[in-house]
Design an enzyme around this catalytic site. Structure first.
Site, PDB file in Angstrom:
ATOM      1  N   CYS A   2       0.866  -1.151   0.000  1.00  0.00           N
ATOM      2  CA  CYS A   2       0.000   0.000   0.000  1.00  0.00           C
ATOM      3  C   CYS A   2       0.912   1.213   0.000  1.00  0.00           C
ATOM      4  CB  CYS A   2      -0.846  -0.024   1.259  1.00  0.00           C
ATOM      5  SG  CYS A   2      -1.729  -1.593   1.438  1.00  0.00           S
ATOM      6  N   ARG A  27       0.651   2.327  -5.927  1.00  0.00           N
ATOM      7  CA  ARG A  27       0.970   1.235  -5.016  1.00  0.00           C
ATOM      8  C   ARG A  27      -0.274   0.438  -4.622  1.00  0.00           C
ATOM      9  NH1 ARG A  27       6.040   2.130  -2.912  1.00  0.00           N
ATOM     10  NH2 ARG A  27       5.646   0.589  -1.312  1.00  0.00           N
ATOM     11  N   TRP A  75      -3.794  -1.646  -1.321  1.00  0.00           N
ATOM     12  CA  TRP A  75      -3.896  -2.805  -2.202  1.00  0.00           C
ATOM     13  C   TRP A  75      -4.277  -3.963  -1.287  1.00  0.00           C
ATOM     14  CZ3 TRP A  75      -1.371  -7.600  -3.035  1.00  0.00           C
ATOM     15  CH2 TRP A  75      -1.649  -8.202  -4.276  1.00  0.00           C
ATOM     16  N   ASN A  99       1.744  -0.332   5.652  1.00  0.00           N
ATOM     17  CA  ASN A  99       2.087  -0.973   4.384  1.00  0.00           C
ATOM     18  C   ASN A  99       2.880  -2.220   4.715  1.00  0.00           C
ATOM     19  OD1 ASN A  99       2.916  -1.682   1.789  1.00  0.00           O
ATOM     20  ND2 ASN A  99       4.687  -0.335   1.865  1.00  0.00           N
ATOM     21  N   GLY A 100       2.366  -3.393   4.306  1.00  0.00           N
ATOM     22  CA  GLY A 100       3.077  -4.647   4.593  1.00  0.00           C
ATOM     23  C   GLY A 100       2.097  -5.721   5.002  1.00  0.00           C
ATOM     24  N   GLU A 482       7.636 -10.624 -22.614  1.00  0.00           N
ATOM     25  CA  GLU A 482       7.331  -9.284 -22.121  1.00  0.00           C
ATOM     26  C   GLU A 482       6.144  -8.682 -22.884  1.00  0.00           C
ATOM     27  OE1 GLU A 482       7.908  -7.747 -19.603  1.00  0.00           O
ATOM     28  OE2 GLU A 482       7.600  -5.627 -20.005  1.00  0.00           O
ATOM     29  N   LYS A 486       2.697  -7.383 -21.213  1.00  0.00           N
ATOM     30  CA  LYS A 486       2.247  -5.988 -21.378  1.00  0.00           C
ATOM     31  C   LYS A 486       0.807  -5.947 -21.855  1.00  0.00           C
ATOM     32  CE  LYS A 486       4.344  -4.131 -19.651  1.00  0.00           C
ATOM     33  NZ  LYS A 486       5.409  -4.272 -18.800  1.00  0.00           N
ATOM     34  N   GLU A 489      -1.741  -7.384 -19.128  1.00  0.00           N
ATOM     35  CA  GLU A 489      -1.921  -6.657 -17.870  1.00  0.00           C
ATOM     36  C   GLU A 489      -2.691  -5.353 -18.039  1.00  0.00           C
ATOM     37  OE1 GLU A 489       1.692  -5.591 -15.701  1.00  0.00           O
ATOM     38  OE2 GLU A 489       2.745  -5.109 -17.549  1.00  0.00           O
ATOM     39  N   HIS A 505       3.395 -28.107 -30.731  1.00  0.00           N
ATOM     40  CA  HIS A 505       3.314 -29.247 -29.814  1.00  0.00           C
ATOM     41  C   HIS A 505       2.115 -29.123 -28.883  1.00  0.00           C
ATOM     42  CE1 HIS A 505       7.094 -30.784 -31.280  1.00  0.00           C
ATOM     43  NE2 HIS A 505       7.622 -29.574 -31.158  1.00  0.00           N
ATOM     44  N   LYS A 604       2.104  -1.581  -8.382  1.00  0.00           N
ATOM     45  CA  LYS A 604       3.437  -1.493  -8.980  1.00  0.00           C
ATOM     46  C   LYS A 604       4.508  -2.094  -8.083  1.00  0.00           C
ATOM     47  CE  LYS A 604       6.335   1.395 -11.673  1.00  0.00           C
ATOM     48  NZ  LYS A 604       6.180   0.448 -12.788  1.00  0.00           N
TER      49      LYS A 604
END
Ligand code: G6P
Length: 609
Positions: A2, A27, A75, A99-100, A482, A486, A489, A505, A604
């Site tokens: 957060c 965040r 978050w 935050n954590g 990548e 991109k 997301e 395959h 992020k």
């Protein structure tokens, strides 16, 4: 992961909270809240949703005469996004933002419940508040209470804490999660990240593990182990503009456009007067590179994908056996570490919990570690034995672009440095690589940025499809990974990256008439084989976009759309392909009306394991 912020001083605190939290939204943005001291009272205003929802609440019930406050943008981890789970949380005389993650919150909750504590939310944070309050009730000393309570907490945290009866005072502690203190003309600040404080000040101090800080209107006192001291203030060279959109519609678009300059910034400090690769600014000598016999790259998300590019160049140019590991898996199945192993951790934020845990694991084995990090003075940068900053500048969009691109450019430069130190390449070849990274790559990227209309057209062809595939061989498989990340997301279209030869395959069964397949071809000698794979999907009706070197004559029937890549050097081709894949993702998400800078469910800086 957060975002937290706090202020005490002589100015109005609430607008500062709003401004800072707006920057910190990258965040997490599930809920938002502030705790504002007004006289002897502390008012909590919080709600599910984003800053706008909080501002609406504050319009209805404005807070005036407040010069000390803490704030939070969330978050969600423990408990879904809701008003009740939004921070700040109050327990007795304590109000805090966090935050954590408190890993042992369940047992602490049971213990505190048995003592009569009541909980209004599902969060681990409320348990932390209750524990600090419990300690405070016996010792009546905020610092002692924070010490006693945090000694019993397992996990990671950065707390901003207000205690009733301590007007104009904010208490702060961190373990594992990032926290910055700052000094302005009108008071003192705390925040998860310096970018949130750039509108107010440039003077900052990064807090150490388990350090406590006591902010008053007059100054800051820090406590660490038995020491009491004042912070050593430094001045950041970031500007408030660097954390703003600068005329672009989105941070992601701005950051895509900043890449040519970002690559130059990451490469130029590592070029010596003779034009050779030189990492002496990072305190890394050619002798250090010579001792490296194999490399393990450990990272998450796009940083891990940059590592995939790293494998190619470290093995091809420097002849160093290299492996890449997903950080969250590294400790559970660690590879063997023969003599001469260097563990390279890559992280834009410098705070990713899984990457940090992998770094600590490698260090516990006594293996030398090197961090490639963008955000300065972050935990990974501090804890790695050696660090190389990528100097990409603040990256705000959740989906990384310039972060990834500078990580890849630094790895390329490391490959040249190792190859040169080991005598595998001549001065002339080393200079050629350096020149390519510092000059040809930025120029090629600039050229690609002009092809916006083509990217828009390709994006249009992806809209409406549920599944998209990226394929490529060698370096292009790394780029495909990548590219696929991109696209999914930010546009929420399901996209898979496949090694072009592997598609047949099994996964080729998913190709139907119209399925979009984007093929990348930056390596001339692999084109024929990739083209065969393109034919395989094309004959099953796939709609093909080919992102391909401009010197390869592409048959008309091979692709519906072709993006031509400059070929001034291998690196120039690869980095310009990067612009194409990022821009296509951006344009697709834009057409779909997605929240590009803040995609759903993401954050992020992922400071939880
Ligand atoms: C998050 C971000 C990704 C990033 C990854 C690793 O998932 O959304 O863009 O690549 O974390 O972050 P780091 O800061 O360690 O590079």
């Amino acid at each position: 992961m957060c975002g937290i912020i706090g202020y005490t001083g002589t100015d109005n605190a609430v607008p500062k909270m709003i401004k800072g939290l707006t920057v910190l939204e990258y965040r997490g943005y599930d809920s938002v809240g502030i705790a504002a001291q007004v006289g002897k009272k502390t008012e909590l205003v919080k709600c599910k949703g984003r800053i706008g929802s909080l501002e609406e609440k504050l319009l209805v019930n404005p807070i005036e005469n407040c010069s000390c406050a803490i704030g939070h943008t969330r978050w969600a981890t423990h408990g879904g996004p809701s008003d009740a789970n939004a921070h700040p949380h109050r327990a007795g005389n304590v109000v805090l933002v966090h935050n954590g993650i408190i890993e042992n919150y369940k047992e602490l909750k049971e213990e505190l419940s048995a003592k009569g504590a009541k909980f209004l939310s599902e969060t681990d944070t409320e348990v932390a508040a209750a524990l600090i309050n419990d300690c405070y009730q016996s010792c009546k000393d905020p610092i002692a209470a924070i010490r006693q309570a945090t000694a019993r907490m397992k996990g990671a945290f950065a707390f901003g804490i207000l205690f009733d009866g301590y007007e104009g005072e904010v208490f702060v502690i961190r373990r594992g999660s990032p926290l910055i203190l700052a000094r302005g003309k009108d008071g003192y600040y705390l925040a998860s990240d310096m970018t949130a404080l750039l509108p107010f000040t440039k003077e900052y101090c990064a807090m150490r593990e388990d350090q406590i800080a006591h902010l008053t209107r007059q100054g800051v006192t820090c406590y660490h182990n038995d020491k009491v001291f004042e912070p050593e203030w430094k001045v950041t060279n970031m500007t408030p503009e660097s954390a703003q959109k600068g005329g672009y519609s989105h941070f992601m678009l701005k950051e895509i456009h900043e890449q040519p300059e970002a690559v130059l910034k990451s490469i130029s400090p590592r070029i010596n007067k003779a034009g050779l690769p030189d990492f002496s600014c990072d305190n890394i000598t050619p002798d250090f590179w010579k001792q490296v016999k194999n490399i393990q790259i450990v990272a998450c998300g796009s940083a891990m994908h940059a590592g995939m590019v790293g494998i190619r160049v470290l093995e091809d140019i420097a002849k160093i056996p290299t492996t890449v590991h997903i950080a969250s898996e590294y400790r559970y199945h660690p590879p063997l570490m023969p003599d001469g192993t260097l563990v390279v951790v890559i992280s834009q934020s410098g705070e990713t919990a899984d990457t940090l845990a992998a770094l600590r694991y490698a260090k516990s084995l006594g293996v030398p570690t090197l961090g490639i990090v963008n955000a300065v003075e972050t935990t990974i940068a501090r804890e790695a034995d050696r660090r190389i900053y990528t100097y990409a500048g603040p990256e705000i969009a959740v989906a990384t672009t310039k972060g990834y691109c500078t990580q890849a450019s630094v790895l390329w430069m490391i490959a040249a440095a190792i190859a040169h130190a080991r005598g595998l390449i001549s001065d002339a070849s080393a200079k050629e690589i350096v020149n390519s990274l510092a000059k040809e790559v930025p120029a090629a990227m600039e050229k690609m940025l002009e092809q916006k209309d083509l990217f828009h057209k390709i994006a249009k062809s992806l809209v409406g499809h549920e599944h998209v595939f990226y394929i490529g061989r060698g370096m292009d498989y790394a780029l495909s990974m990548e590219a696929s990340l991109k696209l999914k997301e930010i546009s929420y279209i399901h996209c898979e990256a496949y090694a072009a030869g592997e598609l047949k395959h099994g996964t080729i069964s998913l190709i139907e008439p119209g399925t979009p397949v984007l093929a990348i071809s930056t390596e001339a000698d692999l084109f024929d084989k990739t083209e065969s794979n393109i034919r395989e999907v094309r004959s099953r009706g796939a709609q093909v976009t080919l992102i391909c070197r401009e010197d390869i004559p592409v048959r008309k029937e091979s692709a519906d759309e072709v993006v031509s890549l400059p070929v001034s050097s291998p690196a120039a081709t690869v980095f310009s392909a990067l612009i194409a894949i990022q821009y296509i993702a951006f344009e697709t998400a834009s057409m779909l009306g997605c929240d590009i800078d803040r995609p759903r469910n993401l954050a992020k800086s992922v400071t939880v394991e």
